[in-house]
Design an enzyme around this catalytic site. Structure first.
Site, PDB file in Angstrom:
ATOM      1  N   ASP A  80     -10.980  11.625  -9.218  1.00  0.00           N
ATOM      2  CA  ASP A  80     -10.635  11.354 -10.615  1.00  0.00           C
ATOM      3  C   ASP A  80     -11.350  10.082 -11.071  1.00  0.00           C
ATOM      4  O   ASP A  80     -10.769   9.003 -11.116  1.00  0.00           O
ATOM      5  CB  ASP A  80      -9.115  11.199 -10.732  1.00  0.00           C
ATOM      6  CG  ASP A  80      -8.627  11.306 -12.172  1.00  0.00           C
ATOM      7  OD1 ASP A  80      -9.362  11.853 -13.012  1.00  0.00           O
ATOM      8  OD2 ASP A  80      -7.503  10.850 -12.447  1.00  0.00           O
ATOM      9  N   GLU A 120     -14.130  16.612 -21.025  1.00  0.00           N
ATOM     10  CA  GLU A 120     -13.040  16.710 -22.002  1.00  0.00           C
ATOM     11  C   GLU A 120     -13.524  16.816 -23.439  1.00  0.00           C
ATOM     12  O   GLU A 120     -14.447  16.119 -23.872  1.00  0.00           O
ATOM     13  CB  GLU A 120     -12.126  15.482 -21.861  1.00  0.00           C
ATOM     14  CG  GLU A 120     -10.833  15.620 -22.630  1.00  0.00           C
ATOM     15  CD  GLU A 120      -9.677  14.929 -21.929  1.00  0.00           C
ATOM     16  OE1 GLU A 120      -8.634  14.751 -22.574  1.00  0.00           O
ATOM     17  OE2 GLU A 120      -9.794  14.583 -20.744  1.00  0.00           O
ATOM     18  N   LYS A 162     -12.041  20.484 -20.590  1.00  0.00           N
ATOM     19  CA  LYS A 162     -10.671  19.964 -20.640  1.00  0.00           C
ATOM     20  C   LYS A 162     -10.163  19.961 -22.074  1.00  0.00           C
ATOM     21  O   LYS A 162     -10.811  19.413 -22.970  1.00  0.00           O
ATOM     22  CB  LYS A 162     -10.609  18.536 -20.084  1.00  0.00           C
ATOM     23  CG  LYS A 162     -10.671  18.467 -18.580  1.00  0.00           C
ATOM     24  CD  LYS A 162     -10.635  17.030 -18.085  1.00  0.00           C
ATOM     25  CE  LYS A 162      -9.258  16.449 -18.082  1.00  0.00           C
ATOM     26  NZ  LYS A 162      -9.224  15.101 -17.470  1.00  0.00           N
ATOM     27  N   THR A 164      -5.127  19.947 -19.876  1.00  0.00           N
ATOM     28  CA  THR A 164      -4.691  18.637 -19.391  1.00  0.00           C
ATOM     29  C   THR A 164      -3.477  18.128 -20.167  1.00  0.00           C
ATOM     30  O   THR A 164      -3.043  18.744 -21.139  1.00  0.00           O
ATOM     31  CB  THR A 164      -5.861  17.632 -19.463  1.00  0.00           C
ATOM     32  OG1 THR A 164      -5.496  16.433 -18.780  1.00  0.00           O
ATOM     33  CG2 THR A 164      -6.242  17.308 -20.896  1.00  0.00           C
ATOM     34  N   PHE A 170       0.670  15.914 -15.020  1.00  0.00           N
ATOM     35  CA  PHE A 170       0.536  14.477 -14.790  1.00  0.00           C
ATOM     36  C   PHE A 170       1.766  13.920 -14.077  1.00  0.00           C
ATOM     37  O   PHE A 170       2.825  13.760 -14.688  1.00  0.00           O
ATOM     38  CB  PHE A 170       0.328  13.757 -16.125  1.00  0.00           C
ATOM     39  CG  PHE A 170      -1.091  13.792 -16.619  1.00  0.00           C
ATOM     40  CD1 PHE A 170      -1.872  14.920 -16.495  1.00  0.00           C
ATOM     41  CD2 PHE A 170      -1.653  12.676 -17.224  1.00  0.00           C
ATOM     42  CE1 PHE A 170      -3.186  14.966 -16.958  1.00  0.00           C
ATOM     43  CE2 PHE A 170      -2.960  12.695 -17.682  1.00  0.00           C
ATOM     44  CZ  PHE A 170      -3.728  13.842 -17.552  1.00  0.00           C
TER      45      PHE A 170
END
Length: 327
Positions: free
Chosen positions: A19, A91, A127, A151, A173
């Site tokens: 990440d 993203e 994303k 996400t 998350f």
């Protein structure tokens, strides 16, 4: 023979994802995939060793900030595809989170840019924020063969909605859920097995396996290695370089916690998701509602900060061109 580290043990149970937008960190840990987001790209773009990627994006954009920003994201993603063998996540602008059509078009634009430099769309996960509108965009994109990573997942409603439209992957998350409950309950910490973020991902994983959803569950946003170890066995886990480093320096036991076969035997009620039930379930979940909105605002803030840096470079380039022309 060296004693296997917890990273080594984790890789036998779970696909490990880096990440970060920092290439050096990715190379160090040899993950299968890598994820980026506006916050990570912002951090990397301010590092001297990656200035050339920013400069190349500015040249490509020819003064158009939006095109330059897209090219910057693709520039980082392209370099990462040379390091990892699997997926790279890029993203969509968080400001499009409530605009289905604009999200679809932005995703197509990003994939076109990747294909211009020879990166096949099968390597890229687009994303999108898991708003209702974002999930509908993912549905269209998946049908076009553009794979998506939904996400900012904070609830089972979001997760199931994503699975039912065929999202390739979701990112629930963990740490941000824990943050909310720590504040709400006035506690300093949770034991890993009782961590609300861990429990949320576990519930999503078990539901998907129980009902045969093929969507990949990738736990994200970890605050400590205990959360990671408690989710060993999850399809994928995306982990920061800091926590990967801690795991690599630890040789402790790492037993499997999540198991698809065992999930099949759990009595889990089926949840029907429609637009109205999705919106109602989100309305009833204060944590998920607040964290989704906060996440979109946070990514937007970093996009704006990055745009200011990029715009300054565009302005400087235009000024140099004008001086050169005048001479």
């Amino acid at each position: 023979m060296p004693i296997p580290s917890q990273v080594d043990k984790l890789k036998k149970l779970t696909t490990v994802v880096a990440d970060t937008g920092d290439f050096l960190a990715i190379k160090k840990f040899a993950p299968q995939d890598a994820t980026t987001n506006p916050s990570l790209i912002y951090k990397a773009a301010t590092m001297d060793e990656y200035a050339h990627i920013v400069d190349e994006a500015v040249a490509y954009g020819e003064g158009d900030l939006s095109v330059t920003m897209d090219k910057l994201a693709v520039g980082f993603g392209t370099e990462i595809t040379k390091i990892v063998p699997g997926y790279v996540s890029t993203e969509v602008d968080a400001r499009l989170s409530f605009d289905t059509e604009a999200t679809i078009q932005k995703a197509r634009d990003l994939i076109k840019m990747y294909e211009e430099v020879g990166v096949n769309k099968e390597r890229i996960l687009i994303k999108v924020a898991a708003t209702y509108e974002g999930i509908q965009a993912a549905s269209v994109l998946e049908q076009e063969g553009i794979t998506c990573n939904a996400t900012l997942i904070f609830s089972i409603a979001q997760a199931i909605a994503c699975a039912e439209v065929g999202c390739t992957l979701i990112s629930p998350f963990v740490g941000r859920i824990m943050d909310w409950y720590k504040k709400a309950n006035g506690v300093e910490k949770f034991e890993a097995a009782e961590d609300p973020g861990v429990m949320s991902v576990t519930a999503i994983y078990n539901y998907f396996k129980k009902y045969g959803h093929n969507t990949i569950v990738m736990g994200a946003s970890f605050r400590n290695t205990e959360e990671i170890c408690e989710l060993a066995g999850c399809d994928r886990l995306t982990i920061s370089p800091k926590l990967l480093n801690e795991l690599s320096n630890n040789t402790g036991d790492l037993p499997q916690k999540l198991d698809a076969t065992k999930a099949m035997a759990i009595d889990i009620p089926k949840i029907e998701i429609t637009e109205s039930s999705f919106r109602w379930m989100m309305n009833e979940d204060a944590m998920a509602t607040e964290k989704l909105a906060e996440g979109i605002r946070g990514f937007t803030k970093d996009i704006v900060k990055l745009e200011e840096i990029v715009q300054a470079k565009i302005d400087a380039t235009n000024k140099r061109r004008k001086v050169s022309h005048d001479e």
